[in-house]
Design an enzyme around this catalytic site. Structure first.
Site, PDB file in Angstrom:
ATOM      1  N   LYS A   1      50.613 130.282  34.519  1.00 57.06           N
ATOM      2  CA  LYS A   1      49.673 131.383  34.343  1.00 57.06           C
ATOM      3  C   LYS A   1      48.576 131.347  35.405  1.00 57.06           C
ATOM      4  O   LYS A   1      47.953 130.317  35.617  1.00 57.06           O
ATOM      5  CB  LYS A   1      49.032 131.316  32.951  1.00 57.06           C
ATOM      6  CG  LYS A   1      50.028 131.457  31.825  1.00 57.06           C
ATOM      7  CD  LYS A   1      49.366 131.799  30.498  1.00 57.06           C
ATOM      8  CE  LYS A   1      48.393 130.755  30.027  1.00 57.06           C
ATOM      9  NZ  LYS A   1      47.845 131.091  28.692  1.00 57.06           N
TER      10      LYS A   1
ATOM     11  N   GLU B   1      46.042 127.501  23.555  1.00 51.50           N
ATOM     12  CA  GLU B   1      44.866 128.379  23.463  1.00 51.50           C
ATOM     13  C   GLU B   1      43.913 127.897  22.370  1.00 51.50           C
ATOM     14  O   GLU B   1      42.895 128.539  22.100  1.00 51.50           O
ATOM     15  CB  GLU B   1      45.301 129.824  23.172  1.00 51.50           C
ATOM     16  CG  GLU B   1      46.110 130.471  24.289  1.00 51.50           C
ATOM     17  CD  GLU B   1      45.277 130.741  25.527  1.00 51.50           C
ATOM     18  OE1 GLU B   1      44.099 131.112  25.387  1.00 51.50           O
ATOM     19  OE2 GLU B   1      45.800 130.540  26.642  1.00 51.50           O
TER      20      GLU B   1
END
Lengths: 388, 388
Positions: A158, A260
């Site tokens: 990412k 996350e």
């Protein structure tokens, strides 16, 4: 499963490289590390990049490392250009990527170029965005010079920049062609930044590899006495935590969303605290709030709850000293978090990763985002602030 | 090979949709078309996009179409936001994408959003960049309102913006989730722009499907008398030309580079002519220069050479009326073209697609970029200008 998960990764002798294959789905990226091994690392970089200009994107603070890398590339007949950036959150924008591209093009970047990042997670992201967009994608090599960059940020496809206070709102995926770490680079990082930065790793420990909690704390406490050994342990923990998830979920839209953890409230704190706090520290505060929420919503047990504090305390993230922040603003930011959309959420619900136990997410493992009433987040934040 | 290549695609009855699957590698994208079929198209759009806000990026000149689409979406319970852009080359920048993202975020764009383009190739690219970057990728739907957008630009995964005069220097790949065309939209395009825009298709005919030359010219000449029938023929030719190449080479880095024919010099003319010329017309001039180069370098036969003029003349691209341009500047731009890097090129060589015959590239089919001495390009351009 890759073999290096069975035992701790080997500690390299000075000047030599150890190389492992880190998995991203069905692909793997060679990850090489060592101590005092710049020469050997640049050998490998020169082997893996295409023949054109090597565009080195470096944190201004480690321009020395970048210039040594460039000299070693030149000694191998490779042309390079140096673009330095200020590694500040406000620089993490599409405008910076545009400016880097402009400078790279002026320096001679072409379709046969590559991009090499030298710095921490923020520089890795800016360089990754440049590599992803230049001529619709040129190879990216990461040479992380911060522990968080090396042990966490770089172990991801990412890349992203932020937009109007929404962290990582714009981004893309880019599998690194090569990752190289000289553990010596990591010893030079400012100690306060290093400690709070390691909150990202504390997060991985509590959420994914709680069995490594003891090794983690020992490594953190041993950083002064045995920096290389401690950093080696942290690298090992970082890879062990992330490899199985990135192998299964290379885009981090499913099971790997566990990473996350702490980020919904953490990002909101990071972008709204009266006195800005670094990303890692903000994630630490986000974890503490997530633990408070989980006590109410998932019945998180006391041991797992306490583990948060045990892992974060050595890093200086201590419950009675939270940053100065406006609870209403943080909640409003959390409601706009970019994890919205993974799950159907009502207007007054925040999407968060919650733990049911240390090493085990609440809700569906396949997409571990849980709707949390904004009011509960507000109460937990207010409680944190009252302990101040 | 997909069946619709064997015979011409069916002409739809008014109000009905015909849907074919266009191949991108192993994926396919549904492509639906019809005449006066907005209602049916929006049915399909509402079916294929995720539940969040639909971000409509539209050319300001076709805001009417965009608003009808939005009303039809609203009637199906779908929220949308309209972002209009000026479809000028100077707007094809990363700064515009940044600004679109900012407006979309303010309007409520989330991870469960989608982007719908309404306009020509330039708007498709800006919308595609936004969709590719927003939350690291949300679905993109194209509703092309120009013939070139519908018959050429949309049949590609490539999205890009330009940078400092280097066309398409920054970009990414994005497979459209759905493409919908109401042929009626295409009839409203300014006739001069339409004709020069069709040079992109003339390029596909001479480079890939020369057997369609007669149908192409007849369709162009029949645009006034039978617009729907002519546009239907052009759509058929466009799909037939591109489908086999995009099926084999979805990133257009190999055999599909044939579609870059005319683009090296064309882009250079487009970005440097004293009086700016549209993209399609510039590509037309680039084709004529490429044909002149090929006469010298590949022994292109007279029939294939003449076919260039036969296809371009009905579009108004006529040898004795080239744009006002500085040959040295055009050559300098061509030397910086973004196709550099597909092949090793010396400093004084331009990378070009050349034809050995109509429908057959020179050099290696697998990467049909040929090194051309800059001096030869200069001479061919000078000759073109002398005929002025």
């Amino acid at each position: 499963m890759t073999t290096y998960l069975a035992t701790a990764m080997p500690s390299p002798e000075a000047g030599t490289l150890v190389e492992v294959d880190f998995p991203f789905g069905h692909e793997t990226t060679p990850l090489a590390y060592g101590v005092d091994c710049e020469d050997r690392l640049v050998d490998r970089v020169a082997e893996v990049v295409p023949p054109g200009l090597v565009v080195v994107v470096a944190d201004r603070n480690v321009a020395g490392v970048a210039n040594r890398v460039r000299n070693l590339l030149a000694a191998r007949g490779r042309r390079s250009a140096l673009l330095t950036v200020d590694a500040t959150e406000s620089a993490k924008s599409l405008a910076t990527v545009d400016e880097l591209a402009r400078r790279a093009l002026a320096a001679g970047m072409s379709r046969s170029s590559s991009v090499v990042s030298v710095g921490g997670g923020l520089v890795e992201n800016l360089a990754g965005m440049l590599a992803g967009l230049a001529f619709r994608g040129v190879p990216i090599v990461h040479l992380p010079t911060t522990p968080v960059g090396a042990f966490d940020a770089v172990l991801s496809r990412k890349q992203a920049v932020s937009l109007d206070g929404v962290k990582n709102a714009l981004g893309l995926f880019r599998t690194p062609t090569f990752v190289g770490v000289d553990l010596r680079w990591l010893e030079t990082v400012d100690r306060t930044l290093l400690m709070t930065g390691l909150a990202e790793m504390a997060k991985n420990v509590v959420a994914v590899v709680p069995e490594d909690a003891g090794r983690f704390v020992a490594a953190v406490e041993g950083l002064d006495a045995d920096p290389s050994g401690s950093l080696m342990t942290l690298l090992d923990i970082g890879i062990r935590a992330k490899a199985p998830f990135l192998a299964a979920d290379p885009d981090e839209k499913g099971v790997a969303l566990v990473f996350e953890y702490g980020h919904t409230v953490g990002h909101a704190i990071e972008t709204s605290a009266v006195t800005p706090r670094p990303h890692g520290e903000s994630v630490g505060w986000g974890m503490l709030v997530a633990a408070d929420v989980a006590r109410v919503m998932t019945g998180l047990n006391v041991d797992a709850y306490a583990l948060h504090d045990e892992l974060l305390r050595p890093l200086g993230v201590v419950r009675n000293a939270p940053p100065d922040l406006d609870v209403a603003v943080v909640v409003e930011r959390a409601l706009r978090d970019n994890k919205r959309g993974y799950r159907p959420l009502a207007e007054d619900e925040v999407g968060m990763v919650l733990l049911a136990d240390a090493g085990r997410v609440a809700g569906e493992t396949s997409v571990p985002i849980v709707p949390v009433p904004a009011d509960l987040v507000r109460r937990c934040l207010a409680q944190l602030m009252e302990e101040r």
